[in-house]
Design a protein around this motif. Sequence first.
Motif, PDB file in Angstrom:
ATOM      1  N   THR A  20       0.844  -1.196   0.000  1.00  0.00           N
ATOM      2  CA  THR A  20       0.000   0.000   0.000  1.00  0.00           C
ATOM      3  C   THR A  20       0.878   1.245   0.000  1.00  0.00           C
ATOM      4  O   THR A  20       1.724   1.412   0.886  1.00  0.00           O
ATOM      5  CB  THR A  20      -0.914   0.032   1.238  1.00  0.00           C
ATOM      6  OG1 THR A  20      -1.770  -1.111   1.211  1.00  0.00           O
ATOM      7  CG2 THR A  20      -1.768   1.303   1.252  1.00  0.00           C
ATOM      8  N   PHE A  21       0.696   2.079  -0.996  1.00  0.00           N
ATOM      9  CA  PHE A  21       1.396   3.362  -1.029  1.00  0.00           C
ATOM     10  C   PHE A  21       0.739   4.324  -0.040  1.00  0.00           C
ATOM     11  O   PHE A  21      -0.492   4.391   0.043  1.00  0.00           O
ATOM     12  CB  PHE A  21       1.326   3.984  -2.426  1.00  0.00           C
ATOM     13  CG  PHE A  21       2.246   3.381  -3.436  1.00  0.00           C
ATOM     14  CD1 PHE A  21       3.490   3.945  -3.687  1.00  0.00           C
ATOM     15  CD2 PHE A  21       1.870   2.255  -4.158  1.00  0.00           C
ATOM     16  CE1 PHE A  21       4.339   3.399  -4.638  1.00  0.00           C
ATOM     17  CE2 PHE A  21       2.712   1.702  -5.109  1.00  0.00           C
ATOM     18  CZ  PHE A  21       3.951   2.274  -5.347  1.00  0.00           C
ATOM     19  N   ILE A  22       1.546   5.067   0.676  1.00  0.00           N
ATOM     20  CA  ILE A  22       1.048   6.147   1.523  1.00  0.00           C
ATOM     21  C   ILE A  22       1.595   7.452   0.970  1.00  0.00           C
ATOM     22  O   ILE A  22       2.801   7.728   1.071  1.00  0.00           O
ATOM     23  CB  ILE A  22       1.442   5.961   3.000  1.00  0.00           C
ATOM     24  CG1 ILE A  22       0.775   4.698   3.548  1.00  0.00           C
ATOM     25  CG2 ILE A  22       1.054   7.180   3.820  1.00  0.00           C
ATOM     26  CD1 ILE A  22       1.023   4.441   5.017  1.00  0.00           C
ATOM     27  N   ALA A  23       0.733   8.230   0.343  1.00  0.00           N
ATOM     28  CA  ALA A  23       1.128   9.520  -0.221  1.00  0.00           C
ATOM     29  C   ALA A  23       1.071  10.579   0.861  1.00  0.00           C
ATOM     30  O   ALA A  23       0.173  10.574   1.703  1.00  0.00           O
ATOM     31  CB  ALA A  23       0.207   9.893  -1.376  1.00  0.00           C
ATOM     32  N   CYS A  24       2.026  11.509   0.822  1.00  0.00           N
ATOM     33  CA  CYS A  24       2.058  12.543   1.855  1.00  0.00           C
ATOM     34  C   CYS A  24       1.286  13.790   1.457  1.00  0.00           C
ATOM     35  O   CYS A  24       1.234  14.756   2.217  1.00  0.00           O
ATOM     36  CB  CYS A  24       3.497  12.901   2.204  1.00  0.00           C
ATOM     37  SG  CYS A  24       4.453  13.598   0.849  1.00  0.00           S
ATOM     38  N   SER A  25       0.659  13.768   0.293  1.00  0.00           N
ATOM     39  CA  SER A  25      -0.183  14.889  -0.141  1.00  0.00           C
ATOM     40  C   SER A  25      -1.147  14.380  -1.201  1.00  0.00           C
ATOM     41  O   SER A  25      -0.878  13.368  -1.865  1.00  0.00           O
ATOM     42  CB  SER A  25       0.669  16.022  -0.725  1.00  0.00           C
ATOM     43  OG  SER A  25       1.253  15.633  -1.966  1.00  0.00           O
ATOM     44  N   PRO A  26      -2.274  15.069  -1.405  1.00  0.00           N
ATOM     45  CA  PRO A  26      -3.206  14.660  -2.462  1.00  0.00           C
ATOM     46  C   PRO A  26      -2.573  14.666  -3.848  1.00  0.00           C
ATOM     47  O   PRO A  26      -2.841  13.771  -4.662  1.00  0.00           O
ATOM     48  CB  PRO A  26      -4.332  15.691  -2.355  1.00  0.00           C
ATOM     49  CG  PRO A  26      -4.308  16.125  -0.922  1.00  0.00           C
ATOM     50  CD  PRO A  26      -2.843  16.133  -0.551  1.00  0.00           C
ATOM     51  N   VAL A  70      -3.879   8.609   1.145  1.00  0.00           N
ATOM     52  CA  VAL A  70      -3.248   9.892   1.440  1.00  0.00           C
ATOM     53  C   VAL A  70      -3.212  10.120   2.946  1.00  0.00           C
ATOM     54  O   VAL A  70      -4.246  10.068   3.611  1.00  0.00           O
ATOM     55  CB  VAL A  70      -3.993  11.057   0.752  1.00  0.00           C
ATOM     56  CG1 VAL A  70      -3.394  12.407   1.180  1.00  0.00           C
ATOM     57  CG2 VAL A  70      -3.928  10.913  -0.765  1.00  0.00           C
ATOM     58  N   VAL A  71      -2.020  10.313   3.469  1.00  0.00           N
ATOM     59  CA  VAL A  71      -1.817  10.696   4.873  1.00  0.00           C
ATOM     60  C   VAL A  71      -0.958  11.960   4.840  1.00  0.00           C
ATOM     61  O   VAL A  71       0.254  11.894   4.621  1.00  0.00           O
ATOM     62  CB  VAL A  71      -1.117   9.591   5.687  1.00  0.00           C
ATOM     63  CG1 VAL A  71      -0.861  10.071   7.109  1.00  0.00           C
ATOM     64  CG2 VAL A  71      -1.951   8.315   5.693  1.00  0.00           C
ATOM     65  N   ARG A 121      12.416  22.400  -6.787  1.00  0.00           N
ATOM     66  CA  ARG A 121      12.180  21.791  -8.097  1.00  0.00           C
ATOM     67  C   ARG A 121      11.131  20.682  -7.990  1.00  0.00           C
ATOM     68  O   ARG A 121      10.388  20.424  -8.920  1.00  0.00           O
ATOM     69  CB  ARG A 121      13.479  21.216  -8.654  1.00  0.00           C
ATOM     70  CG  ARG A 121      14.478  22.273  -9.116  1.00  0.00           C
ATOM     71  CD  ARG A 121      15.704  21.611  -9.737  1.00  0.00           C
ATOM     72  NE  ARG A 121      16.500  22.572 -10.465  1.00  0.00           N
ATOM     73  CZ  ARG A 121      17.586  23.179  -9.993  1.00  0.00           C
ATOM     74  NH1 ARG A 121      17.990  22.908  -8.752  1.00  0.00           N
ATOM     75  NH2 ARG A 121      18.263  24.022 -10.736  1.00  0.00           N
ATOM     76  N   TRP A 122      11.122  19.972  -6.862  1.00  0.00           N
ATOM     77  CA  TRP A 122      10.122  18.929  -6.614  1.00  0.00           C
ATOM     78  C   TRP A 122       9.916  18.787  -5.116  1.00  0.00           C
ATOM     79  O   TRP A 122      10.756  19.195  -4.325  1.00  0.00           O
ATOM     80  CB  TRP A 122      10.547  17.591  -7.223  1.00  0.00           C
ATOM     81  CG  TRP A 122      11.766  16.972  -6.624  1.00  0.00           C
ATOM     82  CD1 TRP A 122      11.851  16.194  -5.498  1.00  0.00           C
ATOM     83  CD2 TRP A 122      13.114  17.070  -7.113  1.00  0.00           C
ATOM     84  NE1 TRP A 122      13.151  15.805  -5.257  1.00  0.00           N
ATOM     85  CE2 TRP A 122      13.947  16.327  -6.233  1.00  0.00           C
ATOM     86  CE3 TRP A 122      13.696  17.700  -8.222  1.00  0.00           C
ATOM     87  CZ2 TRP A 122      15.321  16.210  -6.418  1.00  0.00           C
ATOM     88  CZ3 TRP A 122      15.068  17.580  -8.393  1.00  0.00           C
ATOM     89  CH2 TRP A 122      15.859  16.851  -7.511  1.00  0.00           C
ATOM     90  N   GLU A 123       8.786  18.199  -4.730  1.00  0.00           N
ATOM     91  CA  GLU A 123       8.433  18.017  -3.323  1.00  0.00           C
ATOM     92  C   GLU A 123       7.539  16.799  -3.164  1.00  0.00           C
ATOM     93  O   GLU A 123       7.071  16.229  -4.147  1.00  0.00           O
ATOM     94  CB  GLU A 123       7.698  19.252  -2.774  1.00  0.00           C
ATOM     95  CG  GLU A 123       8.556  20.478  -2.549  1.00  0.00           C
ATOM     96  CD  GLU A 123       9.506  20.353  -1.368  1.00  0.00           C
ATOM     97  OE1 GLU A 123       9.452  19.324  -0.653  1.00  0.00           O
ATOM     98  OE2 GLU A 123      10.313  21.263  -1.160  1.00  0.00           O
ATOM     99  N   GLY A 124       7.306  16.418  -1.893  1.00  0.00           N
ATOM    100  CA  GLY A 124       6.256  15.472  -1.551  1.00  0.00           C
ATOM    101  C   GLY A 124       5.138  16.298  -0.921  1.00  0.00           C
ATOM    102  O   GLY A 124       4.133  16.602  -1.535  1.00  0.00           O
TER     103      GLY A 124
END
Length: 367
Positions: free
Chosen positions: A159-165, A181-182, A277-280
């Motif tokens: 299960t992937f847990i994304a830190c943003s929508p 999403v968490v 340039r990129w983020e979570g």
Amino acid sequence: MSLIPVKPAAKIVHIVEAFGAGTLSMVSAMANAQAKDGHSITIIHSIREETPDNWRALFVDAIRFIQLPMVRAINPAADWRAGRALYHWLRELKPDVVHMHSSKAGALGRIVSLFIRGRSAPKWFFSPHGLSFLQRAEGRLKNTIFLTVEKILSEISCTFIACSPSEGAEICRHLSNNVVVVNNAVDLAAIPAASGNQDIVRIGTVGRVTLARNPELFAEIAGQLTQPGVEFLWTGGGDAHSEKTLAKAGVRLTGWTDRSQALQHLASLDIYIQTSRWEGLPVAVIEAMAAGLPVLATNVVGNKDLVIDGENGYLCENSADFVKYLNILIEDRLSRQKLGAQAKTFAEQHYSLDKMMASLYRAYGLS
């Protein structure tokens, strides 16, 4: 932080190679809360250049640590040794939950999971903390390789847990629909308020001077706003060449600081800018908002979940956008205060540790 009612104590293992910066902040926040809630917590980790010397002080005493050398780059021999050691540790620990953080730990952990299956096997979760294939500055070829590797690994049950929508949307688009999403969060009570300066406007950021944070763009912005009464501050250190570029543009760098010092520097600002340039989902931006600062940030994954144009700051496509909005806020103290107050309210409503832990326990199946 109030304790969250959960099911009986579980054995939880966090695996993390990227043991520094925002990933370290999130792992410590999660692990500390879980330990305080009565769970048995073990962290299997590496030490990176950016790992602070006092990292152990960031965690409560009840947490167990196992240091396991993992390398950031692909290295078949080193990865084989790390994977074999990880397999043996997980066999010994017999966790109920394994939570992997960032790309290398996620890759090794998912491969090891293929050999730990059955009724007594743990539940497997992976938090990318910023998807490797979205890192534009790495180049198209490297990103294609990263994406191909992630697509192959995504076939392994996890299960992937994304830190943003927005990170969750990218995972669904490219890798898997098995994603929860968490949102990242911060200890809001620990963030000192930014009271504002009287005779100057101090503009700054907090974090490592590194490719991901785009210090060159920060320097370009600072170089266009050299008028009296305006200061630029970068709290942190890192790449020597980029530090020279910042200093040449008139930016004051603090060098490495501990967390309490970094938060004090944050509270000394009038405007916060994030040139990533990129983020979570950037912890530093949440902290800036919690301090009551208006935020200007690049329009990338993670930043765009936090910054709402004209409400708590502005999203920017290039240096011209940053300079335009900064000029407005430099001249208008009331606008800075209004956006900052709305940013603080936004952080309090959406990014508390209680909310994050409730979401995480639901994802684990422990609530």
